[in-house]
Design an enzyme around this catalytic site. Structure first.
Site, short mmCIF file in Angstrom:
data_model
loop_
_atom_site.label_atom_id
_atom_site.label_comp_id
_atom_site.label_asym_id
_atom_site.label_seq_id
_atom_site.Cartn_x
_atom_site.Cartn_y
_atom_site.Cartn_z
N LYS A 126 17.84 -0.54 -47.56
CA LYS A 126 17.64 -1.38 -46.37
C LYS A 126 16.80 -2.57 -46.79
CE LYS A 126 18.69 -1.03 -41.94
NZ LYS A 126 19.71 -0.20 -41.29
N ASP A 166 22.09 -5.88 -39.56
CA ASP A 166 21.30 -4.97 -38.72
C ASP A 166 20.73 -5.89 -37.63
OD1 ASP A 166 20.19 -2.00 -38.85
OD2 ASP A 166 18.48 -3.21 -38.27
N1 GLU Z 1 22.62 -1.51 -40.20
C1 GLU Z 1 23.64 -0.52 -39.98
C2 GLU Z 1 23.01 0.86 -40.02
O1 GLU Z 1 21.89 1.03 -39.60
C3 GLU Z 1 24.83 -0.69 -40.88
C4 GLU Z 1 24.54 -0.73 -42.34
C5 GLU Z 1 25.76 -1.09 -43.22
O2 GLU Z 1 26.82 -1.34 -42.69
O3 GLU Z 1 25.55 -1.11 -44.44
O4 GLU Z 1 23.59 1.84 -40.42
#
Ligand code: GLU
Length: 453
Positions: A126, A166
């Protein structure tokens, strides 16, 4: 929790001070793992838990940019590369003033288990920045994204680390980030997901998180012989996840009565229909306005501004059958959870990451309602990101029907895993244990196979 796990948690808190959300996320998983560690002593001797809570790598960098007035602005950029045991690091970027290393570590930690549950080969990561896109011009957002990627590009790659969106990072930001990556790396490759459809994106990716959360809720209801048809639903948020949660609920016969943003929420007794939802999408995605305007456009709806210091959120205090928290972490406190249960909510499906505080989760589990934690319920977003990566590798795109069929299948599989694992470990109906243990075993076994790394 046994003494060893209590000591582990004390150690996590001492080694990671001022990261309460990270402590919360780790504690929730550790709570579920006691039984697994008793059955699999090799996980203990190989210190799997101690390794899984330590990021493989954290990158922290300066992001300087120039605003429209010509002033120099400085933000902080991060990427937490948490675990690559089962695939390249994968997870979104969050641009929001609340972003700190602790927030991103909690999100990266959750992502490891979530990604494992999808059945696709993705590790967990992340990233993001304390940059606030709210009120910024397109030019300012572009210059920020270019500066952010100028450092990040050397750390990522289609087989190394694949960021996505996100909170605060949608199609516009992914576009600017991709443009700068391509320019620096001199390579057109699937290094980000959530891309535009005509430059490598996947159909259904924008819809995937909300749509998947609703599929998961439908699976939970089916275990009690019920469906979403005719159900009154509280949805928080009004961004990507909330919008497509509402859309899918409409498809399946649900009635959505709330939406919110950081300033307040609307309650629409008549329900948010397709025309009103189209207004919200235009408002939020193009005009970038506030949800308050909904009540101006549709005066039968009531708008309630956020009250600072309130002990509960009134959005969660309406009679309803289902709740879909789709805004942000810790948006349901213990009192909110009690209010939801008292008002007759039977299903809570988390579109946001860790939207319920630990005490609130206890309230839901004690009440025996169908509670789908984020790392299971909202895995549809990253799952379709995994499908975008697969399509990019093949240099091919699947049809809308094909991606939706796969998303639906993955959400059913995640649900089945949660049910089977929670049964196997003696806590039937406990999706928290099902998701934590199901995700953990897959990653832990891969780590065992790969030695001490
Ligand atoms: N931000 C999204 C999550 O919390 C998607 C992450 C992604 O697609 O890599 O899972």
């Amino acid at each position: 929790m046994n003494d060893r796990l209590v000591r582990l948690m004390d150690d996590v808190k001492a080694r990671n001070p001022a990261q309460p959300e990270f402590h919360q996320a780790v504690e929730e998983v550790v709570d579920s793992l006691e039984l697994v560690l008793d059955r699999r002593p090799e996980y203990r001797s190989q210190r799997i838990l101690e390794r899984i809570i330590e990021p493989e790598r954290v990158i922290l960098f300066r992001v300087p940019w120039v605003d429209d007035q010509g002033d120099v602005r400085i933000n902080r950029g991060f990427r937490v590369e948490m675990n690559s045991a089962i695939g390249p690091y994968k997870g979104g970027l969050r641009f929001h003033p609340s972003v700190t290393l602790g927030i991103l570590k909690f999100l990266a930690f959750e992502q490891v288990f979530k990604n494992a549950l999808t059945t696709l080969p993705m590790g967990g990561g992340k990233g993001g920045s304390d940059f606030d896109p709210k009120g910024k011009s397109d030019g300012e957002v572009m210059r920020f994204c270019q500066s952010f990627m100028t450092e990040l590009y050397r750390h990522i790659g289609p087989n190394t680390d694949v960021p996505a969106g996100d909170i605060g990072v949608g199609g516009r930001e992914i576009g600017y980030l991709f443009g700068q990556y391509k320019r620096l790396a001199n390579e057109f490759t699937g290094v980000l997901t959530g891309k535009g459809l005509n430059w490598g994106g996947s159909l259904i990716r924008p819809e995937a998180t909300g749509c998947g959360t609703v599929y998961f809720a439908a699976e939970m209801l089916a275990t009690r012989g019920d469906t979403l048809d005719g159900k009154t639903c509280l949805v928080s948020g009004s961004g990507n996840v909330a919008q497509f949660t509402a859309e899918k609920l409409l498809d399946l016969g649900g009635r959505v009565v709330t939406l919110s943003d950081s300033s307040g929420y609307i309650y629409d007794e008549a329900g948010v229909d397709r025309e009103k939802l189209a207004f919200v999408m235009e408002l939020k995605n193009h005009r970038r306005g506030r949800i308050e305007e909904y009540a101006q456009e549709y005066p039968d709806a009531a708008y309630t501004p956020v009250e600072d210091g309130a002990d509960h959120n009134p959005l969660w205090n309406h009679a309803a059958d289902c709740a879909f928290p789709s805004a942000t972490q810790n948006e349901i406190n213990e009192q909110d959870a009690r209010n939801l249960v008292a008002n007759g909510v039977q299903v809570v499906a988390e579109g946001a990451n860790m939207p319920t505080v630990a005490g609130g989760v206890e309230v839901f589990l004690d009440a025996g309602i169908l509670y789908g934690p984020g790392k299971a319920a909202n895995a549809g977003g990253v799952a379709v990101s995994g499908l975008e990566m697969a399509q990019n590798s093949m240099r091919f795109s699947w049809s809308r029907e094909e991606v939706d069929r796969r998303l639906h299948g993955i959400m059913k599989d995640i649900h089945a895993t949660c049910v089977a694992v929670s049964d196997e470990f003696g806590t039937p109906g406990n999706y928290v244990n099902g998701a934590n243990i199901g995700g953990f075993i897959k990653v832990a076994d891969a780590m065992m196979d790969q030695g001490i790394v």
